[in-house]
Design a protein around this motif. Structure first.
Motif, PDB file in Angstrom:
ATOM      1  N   ARG A  59      32.745  39.794  53.557  1.00 32.27           N
ATOM      2  CA  ARG A  59      31.874  38.524  53.530  1.00 32.27           C
ATOM      3  C   ARG A  59      31.667  38.020  51.873  1.00 32.27           C
ATOM      4  N   GLY A  60      31.343  36.790  51.850  1.00 31.50           N
ATOM      5  CA  GLY A  60      31.218  36.130  50.588  1.00 31.50           C
ATOM      6  C   GLY A  60      32.203  35.183  50.066  1.00 31.50           C
ATOM      7  N   LYS A  61      32.217  34.370  49.100  1.00 33.68           N
ATOM      8  CA  LYS A  61      32.871  33.379  48.474  1.00 33.68           C
ATOM      9  C   LYS A  61      33.842  34.108  47.475  1.00 33.68           C
ATOM     10  N   ILE A  62      35.054  34.537  47.839  1.00 34.21           N
ATOM     11  CA  ILE A  62      35.929  35.175  47.023  1.00 34.21           C
ATOM     12  C   ILE A  62      37.048  34.439  46.462  1.00 34.21           C
ATOM     13  N   ASP A  63      37.250  34.688  45.072  1.00 29.19           N
ATOM     14  CA  ASP A  63      38.502  33.935  44.540  1.00 29.19           C
ATOM     15  C   ASP A  63      39.275  35.167  43.994  1.00 29.19           C
ATOM     16  N   PHE A  64      40.438  35.228  44.415  1.00 34.11           N
ATOM     17  CA  PHE A  64      41.615  36.203  44.088  1.00 34.11           C
ATOM     18  C   PHE A  64      42.412  35.521  42.919  1.00 34.11           C
ATOM     19  N   SER A  65      42.774  36.042  41.632  1.00 35.50           N
ATOM     20  CA  SER A  65      43.638  35.608  41.135  1.00 35.50           C
ATOM     21  C   SER A  65      44.519  36.547  40.552  1.00 35.50           C
ATOM     22  N   LEU A  66      45.814  36.382  40.484  1.00 35.55           N
ATOM     23  CA  LEU A  66      46.844  37.157  39.872  1.00 35.55           C
ATOM     24  C   LEU A  66      47.869  36.457  38.941  1.00 35.55           C
ATOM     25  N   TYR A  67      47.621  36.857  37.527  1.00 41.10           N
ATOM     26  CA  TYR A  67      48.183  36.176  36.685  1.00 41.10           C
ATOM     27  C   TYR A  67      49.328  36.928  35.937  1.00 41.10           C
ATOM     28  N   ILE A  68      50.416  36.362  35.634  1.00 39.87           N
ATOM     29  CA  ILE A  68      51.682  36.646  35.115  1.00 39.87           C
ATOM     30  C   ILE A  68      51.781  36.253  33.849  1.00 39.87           C
ATOM     31  N   GLU A 120      63.602  36.851  43.197  1.00 38.32           N
ATOM     32  CA  GLU A 120      63.114  37.619  44.302  1.00 38.32           C
ATOM     33  C   GLU A 120      62.258  38.808  44.087  1.00 38.32           C
ATOM     34  N   ILE A 121      61.399  39.211  44.974  1.00 39.26           N
ATOM     35  CA  ILE A 121      60.326  40.427  44.610  1.00 39.26           C
ATOM     36  C   ILE A 121      61.217  41.670  44.808  1.00 39.26           C
ATOM     37  N   ASP A 122      60.821  42.408  43.610  1.00 40.46           N
ATOM     38  CA  ASP A 122      61.214  43.520  43.191  1.00 40.46           C
ATOM     39  C   ASP A 122      60.419  44.582  44.049  1.00 40.46           C
ATOM     40  N   GLU A 123      60.579  45.273  45.043  1.00 40.99           N
ATOM     41  CA  GLU A 123      59.672  46.228  45.832  1.00 40.99           C
ATOM     42  C   GLU A 123      59.143  47.127  44.968  1.00 40.99           C
ATOM     43  N   LYS A 124      59.850  47.704  44.255  1.00 41.52           N
ATOM     44  CA  LYS A 124      59.275  48.546  43.126  1.00 41.52           C
ATOM     45  C   LYS A 124      57.907  48.000  42.256  1.00 41.52           C
ATOM     46  N   GLU A 125      58.381  46.957  41.937  1.00 42.53           N
ATOM     47  CA  GLU A 125      57.605  46.157  41.002  1.00 42.53           C
ATOM     48  C   GLU A 125      56.235  45.957  42.013  1.00 42.53           C
ATOM     49  N   TRP A 126      56.429  45.429  43.065  1.00 42.18           N
ATOM     50  CA  TRP A 126      55.311  45.341  43.868  1.00 42.18           C
ATOM     51  C   TRP A 126      54.489  46.186  43.997  1.00 42.18           C
ATOM     52  N   GLN A 127      54.731  47.381  44.235  1.00 42.18           N
ATOM     53  CA  GLN A 127      54.178  48.691  44.566  1.00 42.18           C
ATOM     54  C   GLN A 127      53.155  48.733  43.247  1.00 42.18           C
ATOM     55  N   GLU A 128      53.558  48.789  42.021  1.00 44.97           N
ATOM     56  CA  GLU A 128      52.933  48.699  40.890  1.00 44.97           C
ATOM     57  C   GLU A 128      51.878  47.825  40.799  1.00 44.97           C
ATOM     58  N   ILE A 129      52.175  46.645  41.442  1.00 46.71           N
ATOM     59  CA  ILE A 129      51.223  45.407  41.449  1.00 46.71           C
ATOM     60  C   ILE A 129      50.024  45.776  42.414  1.00 46.71           C
ATOM     61  N   GLN A 130      50.568  46.268  43.628  1.00 47.79           N
ATOM     62  CA  GLN A 130      49.683  46.493  44.443  1.00 47.79           C
ATOM     63  C   GLN A 130      48.534  47.835  44.003  1.00 47.79           C
ATOM     64  N   LYS A 131      49.047  48.455  43.314  1.00 45.69           N
ATOM     65  CA  LYS A 131      48.088  49.561  42.487  1.00 45.69           C
ATOM     66  C   LYS A 131      47.036  49.114  41.587  1.00 45.69           C
ATOM     67  N   VAL A 132      47.382  47.828  41.031  1.00 43.56           N
ATOM     68  CA  VAL A 132      46.534  46.918  40.156  1.00 43.56           C
ATOM     69  C   VAL A 132      45.448  46.293  40.836  1.00 43.56           C
ATOM     70  N   ILE A 133      46.063  45.707  42.182  1.00 39.74           N
ATOM     71  CA  ILE A 133      45.099  45.216  43.069  1.00 39.74           C
ATOM     72  C   ILE A 133      43.948  46.085  43.558  1.00 39.74           C
ATOM     73  N   ASN A 134      44.459  47.452  43.940  1.00 41.72           N
ATOM     74  CA  ASN A 134      43.625  48.220  44.540  1.00 41.72           C
ATOM     75  C   ASN A 134      42.464  48.574  43.691  1.00 41.72           C
ATOM     76  N   GLN A 135      43.202  48.781  42.378  1.00 39.69           N
ATOM     77  CA  GLN A 135      42.195  48.937  41.166  1.00 39.69           C
ATOM     78  C   GLN A 135      41.021  47.931  41.039  1.00 39.69           C
ATOM     79  N   ALA A 136      41.473  46.749  41.267  1.00 38.62           N
ATOM     80  CA  ALA A 136      40.491  45.458  40.878  1.00 38.62           C
ATOM     81  C   ALA A 136      39.426  45.476  42.213  1.00 38.62           C
TER      82      ALA A 136
END
Length: 286
Positions: A59-68, A120-136
């Motif tokens: 719950r909450g007003k949540i802003d998610f940002s992914l910057y490149i 195109e999305i690189d699967e290995k790259e997205w797996q690394e990005i997912q780790k960053v999302i989990n950390q955030a």
């Protein structure tokens, strides 16, 4: 332990040719209000990402940002050479004496001078990005817990104050009864009429029962205890705490209307003030 809906989490990752930064901000809200900002490259992953965030933050007003941030030579924009040459030839027809460099500057600003190749999305790259999302996400959850611990201390303090003020108010009860008896006796004496003492006592008891605050005291005590008990729950309990404060308010208001005593009414006002401060902060509880 309670959690606050206010929070902030950030994490970043350096890839060979780009830097990925994830920021998550959260404020209080009645429900889940989730906004996401990210490059169009990753849009196809948005649905799963939204589910992941909503399950964890609830719950909450949540802003998610992914910057490149591109840090290498890699770029998705290419010069559309045939188009640019065509523009330059047309511009040269307009002004044959124009400098080639100036023509190029003008041509590169014309429509379609740059073409963007879809990545195109690189699967290995997205797996690394997912780790960053989990950390955030872990960071914002910890932030919420820390804020919740501060809120809990404040709630404990204000509940303790209300309990203390209630005890002080009840202590005036005997004095209030004596004052009511004296006031009624004086009024009857001024009327100079004969009074049946038994009837007077009966009417006095009936009158005092209307102003008895014993039930309100017991119920308020129960609500205060229930509030403290709910604070230590393992589930999101902001809404429940809000309902309990409403019940506390009813009992305090009834005590105020029944008090009929200046000092008791002052204490009731102080109890209301403490309760309002609790209500304001309960809005921030998950």
């Amino acid at each position: 332990m309670i959690q606050s809906m206010t929070g902030f989490g950030k994490a970043s990752l350096q890839l060979p040719s780009k830097k990925i930064t994830v920021e998550i901000k959260s404020l209080n809200s009645k429900g889940l209000d989730l906004n996401t900002r990210m490059s169009s490259i990753y849009r196809e992953m948005e649905l799963g990402l939204r589910n992941q965030i909503s399950q964890l933050l609830e719950r909450g007003k949540i802003d998610f940002s992914l910057y490149i941030e591109i840090t290498g030579e890699e770029t998705s924009s290419k010069i559309n050479v045939p188009i640019v040459k065509g523009y330059m030839n047309q511009l040269k027809e307009v002004n044959e004496s124009a400098d080639e460099t100036e023509l190029l500057k003008m041509a590169i600003r014309m429509p379609d001078a740059l073409k963007t190749e879809r990545e195109e999305i690189d699967e290995k790259e997205w797996q690394e990005i997912q780790k960053v999302i989990n950390q955030a996400l872990e960071n914002i959850v910890q932030f919420r817990k820390d804020e919740g611990a501060s809120l809990e201390k404040e709630f404990q303090l204000r509940i303790s104050k209300i309990r203390s003020l209630m005890t002080e108010a009840v202590a005036y009860d005997a004095e209030r009864v004596a004052t009511v008896k004296t006031r009624l006796r004086t009024a009857l004496d001024e009327l100079k009429v004969a009074v049946d003492e038994n009837r007077f006592e009966q009417e006095l008891i009936f009158y005092l029962e209307k102003y008895d605050i014993t039930e309100e005291k017991v119920r308020l005590e129960n609500h205060l205890n229930y509030f403290i008990e709910t604070l230590s729950g393992n589930e999101a309990n902001g809404r429940k705490l809000g309902f309990i404060t409403q019940e506390m308010g009813r009992e305090i208001n009834t005590m105020g209307s029944k008090s009929n005593h200046a000092e008791m009414q002052k204490l009731v006002v102080m109890m209301k003030d403490e309760l309002e401060k609790i209500k304001e902060q309960v809005l921030n509880v998950l």
